[in-house]
Design a protein around this motif. Structure first.
Motif, PDB file in Angstrom:
ATOM      1  N   PRO A 197       0.844  -1.186   0.000  1.00 36.48           N
ATOM      2  CA  PRO A 197       0.000   0.000   0.000  1.00 36.48           C
ATOM      3  C   PRO A 197       0.890   1.250   0.000  1.00 36.48           C
ATOM      4  O   PRO A 197       1.881   1.299   0.723  1.00 36.48           O
ATOM      5  CB  PRO A 197      -0.807  -0.104   1.290  1.00 36.48           C
ATOM      6  CG  PRO A 197      -0.843  -1.574   1.578  1.00 36.48           C
ATOM      7  CD  PRO A 197       0.473  -2.110   1.102  1.00 36.48           C
ATOM      8  N   PRO A 198       0.559   2.255  -0.818  1.00 38.30           N
ATOM      9  CA  PRO A 198       1.441   3.408  -0.980  1.00 38.30           C
ATOM     10  C   PRO A 198       1.544   4.302   0.246  1.00 38.30           C
ATOM     11  O   PRO A 198       2.560   4.960   0.447  1.00 38.30           O
ATOM     12  CB  PRO A 198       0.839   4.168  -2.152  1.00 38.30           C
ATOM     13  CG  PRO A 198      -0.589   3.746  -2.196  1.00 38.30           C
ATOM     14  CD  PRO A 198      -0.630   2.336  -1.663  1.00 38.30           C
ATOM     15  N   GLY A 199       0.528   4.345   1.065  1.00 41.15           N
ATOM     16  CA  GLY A 199       0.539   5.267   2.199  1.00 41.15           C
ATOM     17  C   GLY A 199       0.556   4.550   3.523  1.00 41.15           C
ATOM     18  O   GLY A 199       0.269   3.358   3.618  1.00 41.15           O
ATOM     19  N   ALA A 200       0.893   5.292   4.547  1.00 37.66           N
ATOM     20  CA  ALA A 200       0.821   4.767   5.902  1.00 37.66           C
ATOM     21  C   ALA A 200      -0.636   4.678   6.353  1.00 37.66           C
ATOM     22  O   ALA A 200      -1.526   5.261   5.732  1.00 37.66           O
ATOM     23  CB  ALA A 200       1.616   5.683   6.840  1.00 37.66           C
ATOM     24  N   LEU A 201      -0.870   3.958   7.424  1.00 37.52           N
ATOM     25  CA  LEU A 201      -2.202   3.826   8.019  1.00 37.52           C
ATOM     26  C   LEU A 201      -3.243   3.339   7.008  1.00 37.52           C
ATOM     27  O   LEU A 201      -4.366   3.839   6.958  1.00 37.52           O
ATOM     28  CB  LEU A 201      -2.634   5.162   8.648  1.00 37.52           C
ATOM     29  CG  LEU A 201      -1.638   5.773   9.645  1.00 37.52           C
ATOM     30  CD1 LEU A 201      -2.112   7.148  10.102  1.00 37.52           C
ATOM     31  CD2 LEU A 201      -1.428   4.859  10.833  1.00 37.52           C
TER      32      LEU A 201
END
Length: 199
Positions: A191-195
């Motif tokens: 997944p490209p982003g955190a959280l």
């Protein structure tokens, strides 16, 4: 305890996933039982109506039944190469452990565990006939694991006890590990982003 029934509306896989996403939250007593801490569960249970917990646990149990059978369909398809098949069987074993813990907890709460459907019923609901390659099997498993990850993460915010939150987090961690391994096996990026989980 009286036997607590689960509404028939929660039997279908789509209904179960939607129910968990819509805010099904377990009580501290139910999570304590999942963790095997009967003393802590008893302390919390005296203050609560357990019927809601039984319903939520049965939703989670239905998801575990679905995952076990999805891995069975994948293993029996002849589409998985040996190293991937070994991992699928290992993940299925994790889901069987989750299933057994959920069944024991539901019974301790005086509820009736939702029954597992026939393999043919899961094949139909998961559209197993459309599985034509190893990638198809892995994609199905990854989608189910992501749904389970988010479902287990959804219960954590309601827990005030750190030990209870830890149990829910460990269940979510198993599902996240499965999802990550399957995504990697499919050659997909992280997944490209955190959280990115539980949102």
């Amino acid at each position: 305890m009286n036997k607590i029934q689960t509404p028939d509306s929660l039997i279908s896989p789509a209904s179960r996933r939607g129910f968990m996403r819509s805010g099904g939250v377990l009580s501290a007593a139910a999570v304590a039982l999942l963790a095997g801490n009967d003393v802590m569960a008893a302390a919390h249970a005296q203050k609560m109506d357990m019927s809601k917990d039984v319903g939520i646990l049965n939703v989670a149990l239905g998801l575990e039944h679905e995952a076990i059978n999805a891995y069975q369909l994948g293993a029996g398809s002849g589409l998985l190469q040996k190293p991937v098949l070994d991992v699928a069987v290992q993940f299925q074993g994790h889901h069987k452990t989750h299933r057994d813990a959920l069944i024991a907890t539901i019974q301790k709460l005086g509820g009736k565990p939702v029954a597992e459907m026939k393999l043919e019923d899961y094949a139909k609901s998961l559209n197993a006939a459309s599985l034509k390659s190893q990638a198809d099997v892995l994609d199905l498993a990854a989608r189910l694991e992501l749904g389970a990850t988010n479902a287990y993460l959804s219960v954590i915010p309601a827990l005030g006890d750190r030990e209870l939150a830890k149990v829910a987090a460990r269940l979510a961690a198993d599902e996240t590990m499965h999802y990550t391994v399957l995504t990697s096996a499919l050659g997909r990026p992280l997944p490209p982003g955190a959280l990115s989980f539980g949102a």
